[in-house]
Design an enzyme around this catalytic site. Structure first.
Site, PDB file in Angstrom:
ATOM      1  N   GLY A 308       0.837  -1.200   0.000  1.00  0.00           N
ATOM      2  CA  GLY A 308       0.000   0.000   0.000  1.00  0.00           C
ATOM      3  C   GLY A 308       0.864   1.239   0.000  1.00  0.00           C
ATOM      4  O   GLY A 308       1.460   1.575   1.028  1.00  0.00           O
ATOM      5  N   ILE A 309       0.942   1.897  -1.123  1.00  0.00           N
ATOM      6  CA  ILE A 309       1.647   3.177  -1.171  1.00  0.00           C
ATOM      7  C   ILE A 309       0.597   4.221  -1.538  1.00  0.00           C
ATOM      8  O   ILE A 309       0.315   4.468  -2.707  1.00  0.00           O
ATOM      9  CB  ILE A 309       2.812   3.177  -2.209  1.00  0.00           C
ATOM     10  CG1 ILE A 309       3.737   1.964  -2.031  1.00  0.00           C
ATOM     11  CG2 ILE A 309       3.586   4.494  -2.148  1.00  0.00           C
ATOM     12  CD1 ILE A 309       4.678   1.999  -0.838  1.00  0.00           C
ATOM     13  N   CYS A 315      -4.877   9.169   3.601  1.00  0.00           N
ATOM     14  CA  CYS A 315      -3.524   9.386   3.066  1.00  0.00           C
ATOM     15  C   CYS A 315      -3.494  10.541   2.096  1.00  0.00           C
ATOM     16  O   CYS A 315      -4.380  10.669   1.252  1.00  0.00           O
ATOM     17  CB  CYS A 315      -3.060   8.172   2.269  1.00  0.00           C
ATOM     18  SG  CYS A 315      -2.975   6.696   3.215  1.00  0.00           S
ATOM     19  N   GLY A 349      -5.001  -0.746   3.081  1.00  0.00           N
ATOM     20  CA  GLY A 349      -5.505   0.594   2.783  1.00  0.00           C
ATOM     21  C   GLY A 349      -6.417   0.652   1.576  1.00  0.00           C
ATOM     22  O   GLY A 349      -6.316  -0.139   0.644  1.00  0.00           O
ATOM     23  N   SER A 372     -10.044   2.876   8.238  1.00  0.00           N
ATOM     24  CA  SER A 372     -11.274   3.660   8.382  1.00  0.00           C
ATOM     25  C   SER A 372     -12.480   2.767   8.658  1.00  0.00           C
ATOM     26  O   SER A 372     -13.398   3.158   9.371  1.00  0.00           O
ATOM     27  CB  SER A 372     -11.525   4.510   7.144  1.00  0.00           C
ATOM     28  OG  SER A 372     -11.936   3.707   6.067  1.00  0.00           O
ATOM     29  N   ARG A 411       6.982   7.208  10.687  1.00  0.00           N
ATOM     30  CA  ARG A 411       6.628   6.608   9.410  1.00  0.00           C
ATOM     31  C   ARG A 411       6.825   7.591   8.251  1.00  0.00           C
ATOM     32  O   ARG A 411       6.970   7.232   7.123  1.00  0.00           O
ATOM     33  CB  ARG A 411       5.156   6.194   9.486  1.00  0.00           C
ATOM     34  CG  ARG A 411       4.731   5.348   8.328  1.00  0.00           C
ATOM     35  CD  ARG A 411       3.283   4.929   8.482  1.00  0.00           C
ATOM     36  NE  ARG A 411       2.834   4.529   7.165  1.00  0.00           N
ATOM     37  CZ  ARG A 411       2.181   3.424   6.896  1.00  0.00           C
ATOM     38  NH1 ARG A 411       1.880   2.594   7.845  1.00  0.00           N
ATOM     39  NH2 ARG A 411       1.830   3.142   5.668  1.00  0.00           N
ATOM     40  N   GLU A 479     -23.291   2.433 -12.655  1.00  0.00           N
ATOM     41  CA  GLU A 479     -24.322   1.400 -12.664  1.00  0.00           C
ATOM     42  C   GLU A 479     -24.233   0.514 -11.416  1.00  0.00           C
ATOM     43  O   GLU A 479     -25.228  -0.016 -10.925  1.00  0.00           O
ATOM     44  CB  GLU A 479     -24.133   0.543 -13.923  1.00  0.00           C
ATOM     45  CG  GLU A 479     -25.199  -0.490 -14.174  1.00  0.00           C
ATOM     46  CD  GLU A 479     -24.852  -1.351 -15.389  1.00  0.00           C
ATOM     47  OE1 GLU A 479     -25.634  -1.353 -16.337  1.00  0.00           O
ATOM     48  OE2 GLU A 479     -23.779  -2.010 -15.374  1.00  0.00           O
TER      49      GLU A 479
END
Ligand code: XMP
Length: 498
Positions: A308-309, A315, A349, A372, A411, A479
């Site tokens: 996950g970047i 983020c 993420g 989240s 981090r 849709e």
């Protein structure tokens, strides 16, 4: 002076770019199936040796995972990863809290005991201080002499007597040896109509205690993620240069250490992460990575890879740094490499719906990590706040100014302590209050099972190997969400604001 076409085209050539996709760009192609969602097996592996009953991890963020969340996650079969915005002693304490929650045998150091010569009044006060309703009575050598319960002392208290515990206790104690199974312990308790069984060694010395409440709790959470000693599993985040934190977490019994870094494909980070793997017993998951090359740099020493970047809901890495990888492509690149080395992959993420989670698995992940999705539950740290009549909980990026100021800047870039020169890569936000973790997990895993039914895959491994994607146009995305209607009742697993 090079004058061939390639030299002249070096910049325009750069724009012949590969495509990178994320969750909304794809859907799982429905396939022939005999898989009923309830029969799908969602068990998985998050690292070389750690297996889970469900492929779900809660994020190592200070508004998501502390011991309460980690206990809740492990009870349901997932894994909570403690954040590292706390000092090492606090982290050790929180690991211990998870490990001690639901332990079948409460170990000696945590058993509340009474001495035979204390008075019934004293023991009554002691039991209410510790929130227990009974205690083994032991002599100075820790030999079990009897057991005293609230019921035993009530008649003495009513007449105001000050007798010693030795008078009031039950001295025919039913004990068991270490190694007793939950079933045997329960049978003993039912047979003798007792609520607790002291565990003793060969010389009747107290080594622990089993309580009826403890046994029933274990039976309620049969799907819990447990280590080989039956204790709940827990993960902990450590900075790539925090060898001591990693060693302390390991000594405290952590199951998986997560190298917590925004860009693990940094050679200094990799060298230090490798040192950590060599210094501790626990499995080490290395992250975050987002490319094939990064995965190749880690597979020689990592026990798991976390991907996950910049996909996370809070983020800002991609807009601040201009760098990142859309998550479905990132997961698939890393998984290509990891599969060849039999290393599990965690997609971290960007997951808003259960459908995103099962897409991540189809792209090659063994498990998913969410922030989240869980930040609004009761088990997440922080209190419920009310704004305009609606309930929320705080949720913030670990690279936000607020989180960095309170210690979590490791981090991301951190130049000072007052925050003025921070270059944040996350925001501080509020997320709707959601109630219990168990109900959120029920929706999340239920939706993933449903996806397994649509693609005809009975296991996580089968989703990885067999599920196919189709590309979705913008019209296809529209849709796919409720459209042309006004939603009148909120669904438990869908919110258009997400
Ligand atoms: P979700 O989308 O589940 O994402 O809320 C949680 C994941 O986001 C990462 N994370 C950050 N990424 N800046 C970032 O670029 C931040 O401040 C930040 N804080 C957390 C992290 O991988 C987490 O698990």
């Amino acid at each position: 002076m090079g004058n061939d076409a390639a030299d002249h085209d070096q910049f325009s050539e750069k724009l012949r770019v590969p495509e990178a996709l994320t969750f909304d760009d794809v859907l799982l192609r429905p396939a022939e199936s005999r898989v009923e969602p309830d029969a799908a097996d969602v068990s998985t592996r998050v690292s070389r040796t750690v297996e889970l009953g469900m492929p779900i991890l809660s994020a190592a963020m200070d508004t998501v995972t502390e011991s309460g969340m980690a206990i809740g996650m492990a009870r349901e079969g997932g894994l909570g990863v403690l954040h590292r915005n706390m000092d090492v002693d606090q982290m050790v304490e929180q690991i211990q809290q998870v490990k001690q929650a639901h332990e079948l045998v409460i170990r000696r150091e945590n058993v509340v005991t009474a001495a035979p010569d204390t008075t019934v009044e004293e023991v009554d006060a002691m039991m209410s201080d510790h929130g227990v309703s009974g205690a083994p009575v032991v002599d100075d050598d820790d030999t079990v002499l009897g057991i005293i319960s609230a019921t035993d002392i009530r008649p003495y208290l009513e007449v105001g007597e000050r007798d010693a515990v030795a008078e009031a206790m039950t001295d025919e104690v039913i004990t068991a040896n270490d190694g007793v199974s939950p079933r045997e312990a329960l049978e003993l308790m039912y047979e003798h109509k007792i609520e607790r069984v002291p565990i003793v060694d060969a010389g009747d010395g107290l080594v622990g205690l089993i309580t009826m409440a403890g046994v029933l709790e274990r039976r309620e959470y049969q799907q819990a993620a447990r280590d080989s000693n039956g204790r709940l599993r827990v993960g902990a985040a450590v900075g790539p240069f925090e060898l001591e934190r990693a060693e302390q977490a390991d000594a405290a019994g952590v199951d998986v250490v997560f190298i917590d870094c925004a860009h693990a494909h940094n050679l200094n980070v990799l060298e230090s992460a490798q040192d950590i793997t060599e210094s501790i017993e626990a499995d080490v998951v290395v992250g975050n990575v987002g490319t094939r090359e990064a995965a190749e740099a880690c597979v020689g020493f990592a026990d798991g890879l976390k991907v996950g970047i910049g996909p996370g809901s809070i983020c800002t890495t991609r807009v601040v740094s201009g760098a990142g990888m859309p998550q479905i492509t990132a997961v698939s690149e890393v998984a290509d490499v990891a599969a060849a080395h039999d290393i599990p992959v965690i997609a971290d993420g960007g997951i808003r719906y259960s459908g995103d989670a099962i897409k991540a698995i189809a792209a090659g992940a063994d498990a998913v990590m969410l922030g989240s999705y869980f930040a609004g539950t009761d088990e997440a740290p922080g209190r419920v706040i009310t704004m305009n009549g609606k309930k929320y909980k705080q949720y913030r990026g670990m690279g936000s100014v607020g989180a960095m100021k309170s210690g979590g800047g490791g981090r991301y870039l951190k130049d000072d302590d007052d925050g003025e020169d921070f270059v944040p890569e996350g925001v501080e936000a509020a997320t709707p209050y959601k109630g219990t973790l168990a109900s959120e997990l029920h929706q999340l895993v239920g939706g993933m099972r449903s996806g397994m039914g649509y693609v005809g895959a009975e296991t996580i491994a089968a989703v990885k190997s067999d599920a196919a994607f189709v590309r979705v146009s913008a019209a296809g995305q529209t849709e796919g969400h409720p459209h042309d209607v006004m939603i009148t009742d909120e669904a438990p697993n869908y919110s258009p604001e997400q």
